[in-house]
Structures are given as C-alpha cells and as structure tokens.
Design a protein around this motif. Sequence first.
Motif: not given
Length: 714
Positions: A256-267, A466-476
């Motif tokens: 409810x008070x968290x930011x949102x994040x699309x883990x596969x939306x940017x590549x 979710x953590x792995x997806x965020x790491x993968x996004x950061x690698x990209x």
Amino acid sequence: MAKELINEVLLRPAVELYSVAACLLAATLCIFAPWSLALSSEIGYVTAAGFSVFAFIRFKDAREVLRYRRNIRRLPEYSMTSAQIPISRHSLFIGLGFKWQQRHTHRLMQTYRAQFRVYVEQPYLYQLARKLERQLEFIPSLYWISKITGSHNPLNPVRPLPPVGGMPRLHGIELHEQEVTLPLGERVGHTLVLGTTRVGKTRLAEIFITQDIRRGDVTIVFDPKGDADLLIRMFIEAERAGRLDELYIFHLGWPDISARYNAVGRFGRISEVASRVAGQLSGEGNSAAFKEFAWRFVNIIARALVELGHRPDYLQIQRHVINIDELFIKYAHYYFEKNEPKAWDAIVQIESKLNDKNIPRNMQGREKRVVAVEQYLSMSPVYDPILDGLRSAVRYDKTYFDKIVASLLPLLEKLTTGKIAQLLAPNYSDLNDTRPIIDWMQIIRQKAIVYVGLDALSDTFVASAVGNSMFADLVSVAGHIYKFGVNDGLPGADNYAKVPINLHADEFNELMGEEFLPMINKGGGAGLQITAYTQTMSDIEAKIGNKPKAGQVIGNFNNLIMLRVRETATAELLTNQLPKVEVYTSTVMSGATDSSDPTGQTAFTSNTVDRLTATNVPLIEPAHIVSLPKGQAFALLEGGTLWKIRMPLPKTTKGEKIPTNIQALADYMRTQYTDSTEWWQQSDFASNNHNLPDDLIEESGSTEDIQPIEEREE
C-alpha cells in the motif's frame, strides 16, 4: 623499556615505575635540598630537569605497559552517532584499527602462555562480583547490591564487560589505533562481508550506507528479511542530506505504501524477459528440459507483446501462458491487417467448414478460429518468426502443453497474487495511483536512494524471484551504461559519463542466481560497486548448488571483511591467503654438575642459559576469527593488506523526525520480522492481520505529519 628487542614482552609488571619514583625523588632533592647531593642551587635545578625528563620517558613506557595490560582484558569504549561518521570524497570510513603484522601474532601467542595468565584472565574480585550477582538474583531484598556491582560506571572496579563476547585481546594487543578507510577507487572491485548472525553486519552496512547517502551517490539497498532500523537509518540520513525527494521504498510486505516496479518491463534485448522469468525455475536433472521450454515459450509471448506495442509484465505473461490462443489470434489480426488484408476472408471460410470430425487430434480443444488460422498458414507461403513461434505453440496437444508449462505457472501465480501484482505489474495509465514506478536507469540518472524490502520471512520463493529479476535488470542496465554511458539519449549531455552505483545486498545468498555472476564480474566497468553481506561461504554454495561457481563468485570480490563466523571453512577463506611468520619464545634453562675430583676445590658447577627459539606460525588462525567480539573484524583491503578493525558502537540521539507512516511500517517490521535464530519468538502469521491500518494508508502519501523519535541503532 627496550622496544627493539626481538622477544618483546609487554605482559609483565610495570617495572619502569620504580625508575620514575627514583627519578622524582632525586629531582625533589635537587630542588629542595641540593646541598645533600653536594650541588649548588643553580646546578640542582638543571639536574632536577634532567631527572624529570628521564622520569617522563620512563612513565610513558610504564603507561604503555599498563594500557596494554588493561586492553588485553577490556577495550576502551568506542562509539559515535551517525552524524559523527566522517564523510570523505576520497575514502570510505570503516572504523578504528591497525595493520596486522608479525609483532601482533607474537604478542597474541604470548597471551596463551601459562606464565601470563594472571594478566589475561579477569581478576578474582571480578569473578566474585559475577558470582554474587547470580546468587542475589533470587533474593529481592539484596538485589540492589547486584545493581551496584553490575553498573557500567567507570568508577566501578568490578563493572561487567560489554556484552560483545569474544576475546578482547585480539584487538587489545595494539595500543596505537588509526582510522581504517578504503579508497573509493577500490570499491569498484566489490566488497564481501562475512559474519554470523548478530555480530555487526547490519551496523557495518549502516556505516557504509550513511556515507554513500551523504556523499550524494546512487545508493541501492536490498534487504531480504526487512530490518526496521536500517530503513529508519536510511530515512534519517536522506533527510539529513536533503535527499528525501530521492528516496524510494519498495517493499513486498507493504504494497500500500510501496513504490511499484516492473521487473521485466525494461530490457536491452527482448530475450532478457524470458531469461528473467525462466531463470527462477530449477535447471537440475530432468527439470532442465522443462526450463528450456518455459524460456522459449515466454520468449515467444514477450516478442509478440512487444510487437503489438505492449510492455511485458508478469500479469500479461501469466495470462497468455494460460491461454495462448488469445495472443495467437490477436497477433494474427495484427499481421494480416498489415501484410495480407484479404487473408481473413479465407480464414472465415475455413472456420465455417470446421467440425469435431475434421479438426486434427492435436488441435482438439482449441478455438475454431485458432485452427482456421493455423490451416491457412499451412497453405500460405507466409513467414513471420513471431507468428511461426506462436503457431508452433498452439500446435502442441493442449493436455501435453499444460503439462510442460506446469513448472512455470506456480511461479507466475506467486508473482501475480493479491496486491503484489500491483507492484510487479504496474498500470502505467492509472493516474489515480500515486505510488511511484521505479526504473533502474532513471534511479541512476537521478542519483536516487532505493530501499528494497523483499519480505523473505513471509515468502522466500517470491523474495528470491523478485530479487533475482531486479539483479538481472540491473545487469542489463549496467551493460547499457558500459556501452553508451548513463546519459545516452539525453540532449546536451556527456553520453559516456559514469556515476558510482553503490549496491548493498544484505543476505545476498538469498537473492543470488545465475545473473549475479556477470554483475560482479563485469559490472565494475559501468560503475557498480557491490557490497554483499552473508553468513558463511556454504550459504553461497548451497544457493548456487555448484562449488566451482561459488568459488567464482567469491573470487570476484577484491575486498574481504570477516566478522565472527562459526564455520571453519569460511574462516579459512581468509587465513589461507595469509603468510606464515616467525614468533619467538624465550626459555630459561639451568643445570648443575657435580665435580668428579674429590681433591679439587670445586664441589659442583652450574650454568643458566636463556634460549631464544623461533617458530613458524600462521599470521592468524581460524580460531581467532571464531573468537572475535561483536563489532570487530579482520579485513583484507587494497590488494591483500590485513587490517584488524573495530566498528563504532551506536550512540542514541534524540530529536530525529520521521513521518508516522514510516514509523508505523518500521514498528510492524519489528513485530513481524524476527531473526531466524529466534524462530520460536516469531509472530503467528496466520492469526495476524497483515494489512496496514486505514489511518496508515491514508498517511502514506504525506510526510507532513512527523513526530520526534529516538534513533534506534543496534
């Protein structure tokens, strides 16, 4: 005191005080009774000054011996508030310490000898006071005595030791400490922090994060279990640095008070979407084939979505995994309208002739429109790689298809159930949702601060995914920055400029996957500076499931900070990299020999020999790391220089202010998240309501209502 002797001994009586007393007595005589030494008054003053100088030198030597003996038993307190942590543009402050050299190993070996036990063990009065406190615990009328003996007042001669455990001698063997810092240029080589539970890893993380925030750098913190004090510390430091507008909180436990994040939306490449999704599936044994099929299937869906102008997310992928027919028909409409406008007339005619008898067995259960499109494509020389991929998916027998995607659906269900779906699949067109949507490239360009709470104690699998997806996004993103710079595409900017990206991963073994290897191996070129925190080396091996790969991960960390660990193999990760040194032992040997000549003048002869022997020993042993007090560490920095470090204990200060919604979130985290070593004290999640109170939800968008609190740092 002879300081240059090879066999240095500091655990001994301070005999220099005898010289000090004699010199002071002589100086007094020279001033007040020079006639007693046959001196004139003028010469007496000069002689007294000489005696005083010598007394001062000997007193310094005696004081060093006394301080050494004190430090072996009890170190002086070292604490500071977060505001006192030094901030430098050139180095990262770690704590107080010293370079560990041969003389420190020599001194440490001496403390284990029986003849020096009296200087190492606590005195009898101390032991008697602790025994008395245990006995008086059950006598309420005399409990006030225990309060006196147990007070930490410096005037109390039997005050208890600080509750840090371990052996104070490991740090007390050096009297002259200095600030230990790591040059910022060395951080790009990444830093690994190892330490068992509750020994100071989070405190060290707070020290590092505080400096990164106040220095103005990009600061990203992954916190799988959710540490309330760490979140509050980040908020306070962001406010102190004037960066509250740059602070984003992403928390799976409190959507409810968290930011949102699309883990596969940017590549960078479309295939990254499939890698991030299928990368969470098991690839061991027979599961490898299903994982590869899941990757291919998700890749087909992602390519079709992008071609249709949609941004992929977990909800859309799940929707089309369950019903691939809808996407196949939608893409066929898109393709034929663009390339063959008259194709639908033929498809409609084919569809009108279909019935249960002439539909192929492998297509039974599919929509007639799907069968018609597939039959038209089989008769038409149409080639489109995306359409062919979708076509190959729908040609599978539906029952067989459901079986081979069975491993993928549970993962997608977990990532799209309840309010988590709103976080991981944000609706970009919903203007009524004021929660920000974070994107790593924008975070880096903004030089923002991000706290990522993954709620691992509630659902480890989702947290890891979710953590792995965020790491993968950061690698990209790191790969893009490495090639084109952080300002690529922005007008009037230096395209190849790079900024330091400080990534702190607490319990990083919980988040680590295949994508973590390229991040630490090649991320430094894009400015990534990773500081990873975990308990043991075995945690990394267990997560990866491959010992050589675990060694590959550890080998990419150039800086190693090791607090107390309980696993010998983890301690040997440090000790095996260190050389052996010589330590010296003095042995007194005496003997007597009777004379064999009855007429001689000598009845016997005797001799005494002081023998000095040298022994090769390791610079430090694994047992020393196991015995470290809380808040102390050994560190290999700057190419292998060994430092012994102690971190400052936190001082509480009053008057810091945080919004009530952040305070409430931290309070919930404290009550719901307990340490894994105290699992019996965990709350009953089945009986507790995990939703935030209504008043908290209403305040989540405002920071105007603030209340003073007392800093909490443990």
